[in-house]
Design a protein around this motif. Structure first.
Motif, PDB file in Angstrom:
ATOM      1  N   GLY A  35     -19.267  56.237 -49.680  1.00 21.61           N
ATOM      2  CA  GLY A  35     -18.259  56.043 -49.390  1.00 21.61           C
ATOM      3  C   GLY A  35     -18.072  55.129 -48.347  1.00 21.61           C
ATOM      4  N   GLY A  36     -18.934  54.490 -47.796  1.00 19.05           N
ATOM      5  CA  GLY A  36     -18.899  53.292 -46.777  1.00 19.05           C
ATOM      6  C   GLY A  36     -18.799  53.690 -45.361  1.00 19.05           C
ATOM      7  N   ARG A  37     -18.649  52.796 -44.600  1.00 23.80           N
ATOM      8  CA  ARG A  37     -18.637  53.167 -43.052  1.00 23.80           C
ATOM      9  C   ARG A  37     -17.236  53.412 -42.759  1.00 23.80           C
ATOM     10  NH1 ARG A  37     -22.588  50.681 -39.819  1.00 23.80           N
ATOM     11  NH2 ARG A  37     -20.922  50.164 -38.091  1.00 23.80           N
ATOM     12  N   ILE A  38     -17.166  54.096 -41.512  1.00 25.84           N
ATOM     13  CA  ILE A  38     -15.802  54.592 -40.958  1.00 25.84           C
ATOM     14  C   ILE A  38     -15.901  54.031 -39.349  1.00 25.84           C
ATOM     15  CG2 ILE A  38     -17.083  56.845 -40.298  1.00 25.84           C
ATOM     16  CD1 ILE A  38     -14.404  58.212 -41.189  1.00 25.84           C
ATOM     17  N   SER A  39     -14.515  53.783 -39.248  1.00 25.25           N
ATOM     18  CA  SER A  39     -14.394  53.254 -37.871  1.00 25.25           C
ATOM     19  C   SER A  39     -14.154  54.636 -36.943  1.00 25.25           C
ATOM     20  CB  SER A  39     -13.035  52.485 -37.980  1.00 25.25           C
ATOM     21  OG  SER A  39     -11.972  53.354 -38.185  1.00 25.25           O
ATOM     22  N   GLY A  40     -14.167  54.394 -35.648  1.00 19.33           N
ATOM     23  CA  GLY A  40     -13.791  55.337 -34.649  1.00 19.33           C
ATOM     24  C   GLY A  40     -12.431  56.020 -34.708  1.00 19.33           C
ATOM     25  N   PRO A  41     -11.337  54.995 -34.896  1.00 20.90           N
ATOM     26  CA  PRO A  41     -10.252  55.992 -35.221  1.00 20.90           C
ATOM     27  C   PRO A  41     -10.082  56.856 -36.241  1.00 20.90           C
ATOM     28  CG  PRO A  41      -9.911  53.742 -34.426  1.00 20.90           C
ATOM     29  CD  PRO A  41     -11.373  53.853 -34.791  1.00 20.90           C
ATOM     30  N   LYS A  42     -10.619  56.375 -37.443  1.00 22.39           N
ATOM     31  CA  LYS A  42     -10.558  57.130 -38.635  1.00 22.39           C
ATOM     32  C   LYS A  42     -11.441  58.296 -38.499  1.00 22.39           C
ATOM     33  CE  LYS A  42      -7.281  55.400 -41.135  1.00 22.39           C
ATOM     34  NZ  LYS A  42      -6.200  56.057 -41.476  1.00 22.39           N
ATOM     35  N   LEU A  43     -12.403  58.210 -37.904  1.00 25.69           N
ATOM     36  CA  LEU A  43     -13.438  59.394 -37.746  1.00 25.69           C
ATOM     37  C   LEU A  43     -12.461  60.594 -36.892  1.00 25.69           C
ATOM     38  CD1 LEU A  43     -16.451  60.567 -38.123  1.00 25.69           C
ATOM     39  CD2 LEU A  43     -16.658  59.879 -35.717  1.00 25.69           C
ATOM     40  N   ALA A  44     -11.911  60.086 -35.945  1.00 23.67           N
ATOM     41  CA  ALA A  44     -11.128  60.932 -35.079  1.00 23.67           C
ATOM     42  C   ALA A  44     -10.009  61.460 -35.730  1.00 23.67           C
ATOM     43  CB  ALA A  44     -10.712  60.132 -33.962  1.00 23.67           C
ATOM     44  N   TRP A  45      -9.570  60.788 -36.512  1.00 22.12           N
ATOM     45  CA  TRP A  45      -8.356  61.355 -37.358  1.00 22.12           C
ATOM     46  C   TRP A  45      -8.687  62.292 -38.446  1.00 22.12           C
ATOM     47  CZ3 TRP A  45      -3.701  62.982 -38.407  1.00 22.12           C
ATOM     48  CH2 TRP A  45      -3.309  63.117 -39.695  1.00 22.12           C
ATOM     49  N   LEU A  46      -9.979  62.031 -39.184  1.00 21.16           N
ATOM     50  CA  LEU A  46     -10.250  62.943 -40.337  1.00 21.16           C
ATOM     51  C   LEU A  46     -10.824  64.163 -39.527  1.00 21.16           C
ATOM     52  CD1 LEU A  46     -11.989  63.545 -42.760  1.00 21.16           C
ATOM     53  CD2 LEU A  46     -13.758  62.276 -42.157  1.00 21.16           C
ATOM     54  N   PHE A  47     -11.398  64.367 -38.322  1.00 15.07           N
ATOM     55  CA  PHE A  47     -11.881  65.404 -37.840  1.00 15.07           C
ATOM     56  C   PHE A  47     -10.678  66.235 -37.107  1.00 15.07           C
ATOM     57  CE2 PHE A  47     -15.945  64.168 -39.242  1.00 15.07           C
ATOM     58  CZ  PHE A  47     -16.400  65.311 -39.289  1.00 15.07           C
ATOM     59  N   TYR A  48      -9.547  65.531 -36.800  1.00 13.02           N
ATOM     60  CA  TYR A  48      -8.359  66.237 -36.339  1.00 13.02           C
ATOM     61  C   TYR A  48      -7.601  67.060 -37.516  1.00 13.02           C
ATOM     62  CZ  TYR A  48      -3.526  66.321 -34.702  1.00 13.02           C
ATOM     63  OH  TYR A  48      -2.178  66.736 -34.283  1.00 13.02           O
ATOM     64  N   ALA A  49      -7.411  66.199 -38.697  1.00 11.81           N
ATOM     65  CA  ALA A  49      -7.006  66.750 -39.733  1.00 11.81           C
ATOM     66  C   ALA A  49      -7.674  68.139 -40.418  1.00 11.81           C
ATOM     67  CB  ALA A  49      -6.931  65.963 -41.058  1.00 11.81           C
ATOM     68  N   VAL A  50      -9.067  68.095 -40.169  1.00 10.16           N
ATOM     69  CA  VAL A  50      -9.990  69.068 -40.736  1.00 10.16           C
ATOM     70  C   VAL A  50      -9.747  70.157 -39.845  1.00 10.16           C
ATOM     71  CG1 VAL A  50     -12.364  69.877 -40.764  1.00 10.16           C
ATOM     72  CG2 VAL A  50     -11.926  67.624 -41.792  1.00 10.16           C
ATOM     73  N   PHE A  51      -9.522  69.893 -38.652  1.00 10.40           N
ATOM     74  CA  PHE A  51      -9.580  71.127 -37.447  1.00 10.40           C
ATOM     75  C   PHE A  51      -8.086  71.760 -37.539  1.00 10.40           C
ATOM     76  CE2 PHE A  51      -8.054  72.585 -33.264  1.00 10.40           C
ATOM     77  CZ  PHE A  51      -9.162  73.410 -33.013  1.00 10.40           C
ATOM     78  N   LEU A  52      -7.157  70.771 -37.638  1.00  5.29           N
ATOM     79  CA  LEU A  52      -5.766  71.506 -37.683  1.00  5.29           C
ATOM     80  C   LEU A  52      -5.563  72.118 -38.962  1.00  5.29           C
ATOM     81  CD1 LEU A  52      -3.052  71.799 -36.413  1.00  5.29           C
ATOM     82  CD2 LEU A  52      -2.364  69.417 -37.346  1.00  5.29           C
ATOM     83  N   TRP A  53      -5.697  71.533 -40.268  1.00 13.16           N
ATOM     84  CA  TRP A  53      -5.267  71.954 -41.333  1.00 13.16           C
ATOM     85  C   TRP A  53      -6.190  73.047 -41.857  1.00 13.16           C
ATOM     86  CZ3 TRP A  53      -4.806  66.419 -44.062  1.00 13.16           C
ATOM     87  CH2 TRP A  53      -3.845  65.918 -43.480  1.00 13.16           C
ATOM     88  N   PHE A  54      -7.604  72.725 -41.946  1.00 18.52           N
ATOM     89  CA  PHE A  54      -8.382  73.719 -42.206  1.00 18.52           C
ATOM     90  C   PHE A  54      -8.941  75.045 -41.427  1.00 18.52           C
ATOM     91  CE2 PHE A  54      -8.979  70.147 -45.114  1.00 18.52           C
ATOM     92  CZ  PHE A  54      -8.889  70.501 -46.242  1.00 18.52           C
ATOM     93  N   LEU A  55      -8.894  74.777 -40.068  1.00 15.51           N
ATOM     94  CA  LEU A  55      -9.389  75.896 -39.323  1.00 15.51           C
ATOM     95  C   LEU A  55      -8.367  76.372 -38.264  1.00 15.51           C
ATOM     96  CD1 LEU A  55     -12.463  73.611 -38.233  1.00 15.51           C
ATOM     97  CD2 LEU A  55     -12.582  75.621 -39.913  1.00 15.51           C
ATOM     98  N   ALA A  56      -7.441  75.674 -37.513  1.00  7.79           N
ATOM     99  CA  ALA A  56      -6.319  76.051 -36.809  1.00  7.79           C
ATOM    100  C   ALA A  56      -5.217  76.987 -37.609  1.00  7.79           C
ATOM    101  CB  ALA A  56      -5.910  74.976 -35.884  1.00  7.79           C
ATOM    102  N   THR A 188      -3.940  53.905 -36.631  1.00  7.01           N
ATOM    103  CA  THR A 188      -4.518  55.081 -36.525  1.00  7.01           C
ATOM    104  C   THR A 188      -4.812  55.346 -35.108  1.00  7.01           C
ATOM    105  OG1 THR A 188      -5.444  54.933 -38.578  1.00  7.01           O
ATOM    106  CG2 THR A 188      -6.463  56.584 -37.402  1.00  7.01           C
ATOM    107  N   LEU A 189      -5.402  54.241 -34.269  1.00  4.39           N
ATOM    108  CA  LEU A 189      -5.622  54.603 -33.020  1.00  4.39           C
ATOM    109  C   LEU A 189      -4.487  55.012 -32.164  1.00  4.39           C
ATOM    110  CD1 LEU A 189      -7.451  54.293 -30.564  1.00  4.39           C
ATOM    111  CD2 LEU A 189      -7.230  51.781 -30.522  1.00  4.39           C
ATOM    112  N   ALA A 190      -3.394  54.180 -32.440  1.00  2.13           N
ATOM    113  CA  ALA A 190      -2.114  54.247 -31.593  1.00  2.13           C
ATOM    114  C   ALA A 190      -1.780  55.809 -31.939  1.00  2.13           C
ATOM    115  CB  ALA A 190      -1.100  53.291 -32.153  1.00  2.13           C
ATOM    116  N   LEU A 191      -1.522  56.140 -33.186  1.00  2.00           N
ATOM    117  CA  LEU A 191      -1.197  57.265 -33.429  1.00  2.00           C
ATOM    118  C   LEU A 191      -1.985  58.485 -32.870  1.00  2.00           C
ATOM    119  CD1 LEU A 191       0.620  57.017 -37.009  1.00  2.00           C
ATOM    120  CD2 LEU A 191       1.679  56.933 -34.503  1.00  2.00           C
ATOM    121  N   ASN A 192      -3.423  58.448 -32.944  1.00  2.00           N
ATOM    122  CA  ASN A 192      -4.221  59.390 -32.623  1.00  2.00           C
ATOM    123  C   ASN A 192      -3.935  59.913 -31.022  1.00  2.00           C
ATOM    124  OD1 ASN A 192      -5.921  59.376 -34.766  1.00  2.00           O
ATOM    125  ND2 ASN A 192      -7.579  58.159 -33.988  1.00  2.00           N
ATOM    126  N   VAL A 193      -3.607  59.178 -30.301  1.00  2.00           N
ATOM    127  CA  VAL A 193      -3.203  59.558 -28.896  1.00  2.00           C
ATOM    128  C   VAL A 193      -2.106  60.549 -28.869  1.00  2.00           C
ATOM    129  CG1 VAL A 193      -2.557  58.718 -26.695  1.00  2.00           C
ATOM    130  CG2 VAL A 193      -3.979  57.318 -27.971  1.00  2.00           C
TER     131      VAL A 193
END
Length: 208
Positions: A35-56, A188-193
């Motif tokens: 799948g390739g390397r992942i940036s910090g902002p995209k990693l933060a977004w990925l686990f934000y979505a996982v936490f919100l949608w699949f867990l919270a 992504t970085l701008a919207l993560n905040v």
């Protein structure tokens, strides 16, 4: 607004996501997983979505302290998202045929589901609203915003990789070192905040 058990479970699962994110970043950026390397902002977004949608969302849907109309919408959304998660993992790691338009179609369907659920419960939302009602509407609003954001991200990513997301060499994540992902990572970085601030703020209010 949220029961003590829900608050504890959310805190524990948030901690688990932090640990999982660190492990996932190591796998992608150090071990070179598919799948390739992942940036910090995209990693933060990925686990934000996982936490919100699949867990919270499923946890909030199961909490009897939350208005019933909101619980129904969140429960349906969570079930639909878990079905997507299973299908996406199979298409990514099984047959290697995942394409972002599949996700976009599902996101749009989820938006329709949530809006339809809000319309179904309109008698409650158009009446006198208490603190729990306002909190539930805020949480549902955050879910809707996150889905719209994901649609935009998926479209931008699909364009950036020119559709090359399938097969053994498919690209699934935005790398911070490649120029073609620079705009996506900045956005992504701008919207993560505000997204993280909104989620933390809502969960904090829900703990009162």
């Amino acid at each position: 607004m949220l029961s003590p058990l829900t608050r504890v479970l959310l805190a524990v699962l948030a901690a688990v996501c932090v640990v999982a994110a660190a492990g996932f970043r190591h796998a992608q950026n150090v071990k070179g997983s598919r799948g390739g390397r992942i940036s910090g902002p995209k990693l933060a977004w990925l686990f934000y979505a996982v936490f919100l949608w699949f867990l919270a969302c499923p946890l909030v849907a199961l909490d009897v302290a939350v208005p019933e109309e909101a619980r129904g919408v969140l429960g349906a959304f969570a079930a639909f998202m878990w079905l997507r998660g299973v299908a996406e993992l199979y298409l990514l790691y099984g047959v290697k045929r995942w394409r972002p338009p599949y996700g976009v179609a599902h996101d749009v369907a989820c938006i329709a589901l949530v809006l339809g659920g809000l319309f179904w419960g309109r008698a409650r939302w158009l009446g006198e609203l208490g603190p729990a009602d306002l909190w539930a509407l805020g949480f549902l609003g955050l879910v809707l915003v996150s889905l719209v954001v994901e649609v935009a991200y998926a479209a931008l990513f699909f364009h950036a990789v020119e559709g090359r997301t399938t097969g053994e060499d498919g690209i699934w994540f935005a790398d911070e070192a490649q120029a073609r992902f620079r705009r996506i990572n900045r956005l992504t970085l701008a919207l993560n905040v505000p997204l993280y601030a909104g989620l933390v703020g809502l969960l904090g209010l829900g703990a009162w």
